[in-house]
Design a protein around this motif. Structure first.
Motif, short mmCIF file in Angstrom:
data_model
loop_
_atom_site.label_atom_id
_atom_site.label_comp_id
_atom_site.label_asym_id
_atom_site.label_seq_id
_atom_site.Cartn_x
_atom_site.Cartn_y
_atom_site.Cartn_z
N VAL A 1 -0.88 -47.40 -16.89
CA VAL A 1 -0.56 -47.06 -15.50
C VAL A 1 -1.70 -46.27 -14.86
CG1 VAL A 1 0.97 -45.64 -14.08
CG2 VAL A 1 1.93 -47.19 -15.76
N ILE A 2 -2.27 -45.33 -15.59
CA ILE A 2 -3.39 -44.54 -15.05
C ILE A 2 -4.58 -45.44 -14.76
CG2 ILE A 2 -5.09 -42.78 -15.66
CD1 ILE A 2 -2.81 -41.29 -17.08
N ARG A 3 -4.88 -46.36 -15.67
CA ARG A 3 -6.03 -47.25 -15.45
C ARG A 3 -5.82 -48.17 -14.24
NH1 ARG A 3 -9.68 -48.19 -20.19
NH2 ARG A 3 -10.19 -50.04 -19.02
N VAL A 4 -4.61 -48.69 -14.08
CA VAL A 4 -4.34 -49.56 -12.93
C VAL A 4 -4.42 -48.76 -11.63
CG1 VAL A 4 -2.52 -50.92 -11.81
CG2 VAL A 4 -3.00 -51.24 -14.22
N GLN A 5 -3.89 -47.54 -11.63
CA GLN A 5 -3.93 -46.73 -10.41
C GLN A 5 -5.35 -46.31 -10.06
OE1 GLN A 5 -1.12 -43.55 -10.85
NE2 GLN A 5 0.60 -44.86 -10.32
N ARG A 6 -6.16 -46.00 -11.06
CA ARG A 6 -7.56 -45.65 -10.79
C ARG A 6 -8.33 -46.85 -10.25
NH1 ARG A 6 -9.67 -41.74 -15.64
NH2 ARG A 6 -8.52 -39.91 -14.96
N LYS A 7 -8.02 -48.02 -10.80
CA LYS A 7 -8.69 -49.23 -10.32
C LYS A 7 -8.29 -49.52 -8.88
CE LYS A 7 -9.62 -53.97 -11.67
NZ LYS A 7 -9.30 -55.04 -12.62
N ALA A 8 -7.01 -49.30 -8.55
CA ALA A 8 -6.54 -49.52 -7.18
C ALA A 8 -7.12 -48.48 -6.23
CB ALA A 8 -5.02 -49.50 -7.13
N ALA A 9 -7.27 -47.23 -6.71
CA ALA A 9 -7.82 -46.17 -5.87
C ALA A 9 -9.30 -46.39 -5.60
CB ALA A 9 -7.61 -44.81 -6.53
N ALA A 10 -9.99 -47.04 -6.54
CA ALA A 10 -11.42 -47.31 -6.34
C ALA A 10 -11.63 -48.32 -5.23
CB ALA A 10 -12.04 -47.81 -7.63
N GLY A 11 -10.63 -49.09 -4.94
CA GLY A 11 -10.71 -50.04 -3.84
C GLY A 11 -11.20 -51.40 -4.29
N PRO A 12 -11.20 -52.33 -3.37
CA PRO A 12 -11.67 -53.68 -3.70
C PRO A 12 -13.18 -53.71 -3.85
CG PRO A 12 -11.10 -53.53 -1.38
CD PRO A 12 -10.72 -52.23 -2.01
N PRO A 13 -13.70 -54.77 -4.44
CA PRO A 13 -15.16 -54.90 -4.55
C PRO A 13 -15.80 -54.91 -3.17
CG PRO A 13 -14.05 -56.55 -5.90
CD PRO A 13 -13.01 -55.84 -5.12
N ALA A 14 -17.11 -54.69 -3.12
CA ALA A 14 -17.82 -54.53 -1.85
C ALA A 14 -17.70 -55.77 -0.96
CB ALA A 14 -19.29 -54.24 -2.11
N ASP A 15 -17.78 -56.99 -1.53
CA ASP A 15 -17.69 -58.19 -0.71
C ASP A 15 -16.28 -58.39 -0.16
OD1 ASP A 15 -16.62 -58.68 -3.18
OD2 ASP A 15 -17.39 -60.73 -3.32
N ALA A 16 -15.26 -57.98 -0.88
CA ALA A 16 -13.90 -58.12 -0.38
C ALA A 16 -13.60 -57.09 0.69
CB ALA A 16 -12.90 -57.98 -1.53
N ALA A 17 -14.23 -55.93 0.63
CA ALA A 17 -13.99 -54.89 1.64
C ALA A 17 -14.56 -55.31 2.98
CB ALA A 17 -14.60 -53.56 1.19
N THR A 18 -15.67 -56.03 2.98
CA THR A 18 -16.26 -56.45 4.25
C THR A 18 -15.50 -57.61 4.86
OG1 THR A 18 -17.78 -57.89 3.06
CG2 THR A 18 -18.55 -55.66 3.61
N SER A 19 -14.80 -58.38 4.04
CA SER A 19 -14.09 -59.54 4.58
C SER A 19 -12.75 -59.17 5.19
CB SER A 19 -13.89 -60.60 3.49
OG SER A 19 -13.04 -60.07 2.49
N SER A 20 -12.15 -58.04 4.80
CA SER A 20 -10.87 -57.66 5.37
C SER A 20 -10.96 -56.23 5.90
CB SER A 20 -9.76 -57.78 4.33
OG SER A 20 -9.98 -56.87 3.30
N PRO A 21 -11.19 -56.06 7.20
CA PRO A 21 -11.31 -54.71 7.75
C PRO A 21 -9.99 -53.95 7.74
CG PRO A 21 -11.44 -56.35 9.50
CD PRO A 21 -11.41 -57.09 8.19
#
Length: 153
Positions: free
Chosen positions: A65-85
């Motif tokens: 659970v901690i690993r999944v939450q940390r991964k979600a908190a880190a956010g999507p990869p850089a290319d996915a962040a630019t595609s969905s504002p």
């Protein structure tokens, strides 16, 4: 939910829960319903299996659970962040975890205070007093977000 089930730690914890805890829980449920031959069973083997798999299962589930939450908190990869504002404008996932942590601290602190108050008259050791102090610290942290000045080193 799919992110949690995709994590190896959570899958290992669930396997330990099903195969380690399942036999004992099945015997308990069947004996309660009257479907087990002995109405008051004493299952040594399934009890030992539960004993040996209890903490490893809990540790695997918590780590997953901690690993999944940390991964979600880190956010999507850089290319996915630019595609969905829209995802960039959403609130960070750490705020949700913080609210759950504060709720757990509030409930745990209240439980510690109640336990300490209930056992203070019958127990003359330091345990009840320590439970009350730790309960007050948990409640203070849950309400303010910081530790009390007298609890710090």
């Amino acid at each position: 939910m799919a992110a949690y089930l995709a994590n190896w730690w959570i899958r290992a914890g669930l396997v330990l829960v099903v195969f380690g805890w399942g036999p004992l829980l099945a015997i308990i449920v069947l004996a309660t319903l009257g479907l087990w031959p002995d109405p008051n069973p004493n299952p040594i083997g399934p009890g030992l299996l539960f004993f040996l798999t209890c903490w490893p299962a809990i540790i695997c589930l918590v780590v997953g659970v901690i690993r999944v939450q940390r991964k979600a908190a880190a956010g999507p990869p850089a290319d996915a962040a630019t595609s969905s504002p829209a995802s960039a404008r959403s609130a960070p996932a750490s705020l949700a975890g913080s609210a759950w942590a504060r709720l757990a601290a509030l409930l745990g602190g209240a439980g510690l205070c109640l336990y300490g108050a209930a056992t203070l008259t019958s127990d003359s050791s330091r345990g009840p007093a320590a439970a009350i102090v730790l309960g007050v610290v948990c409640i203070f942290w849950a309400l303010t977000g910081r530790m009390p000045w007298w609890f710090r080193r």
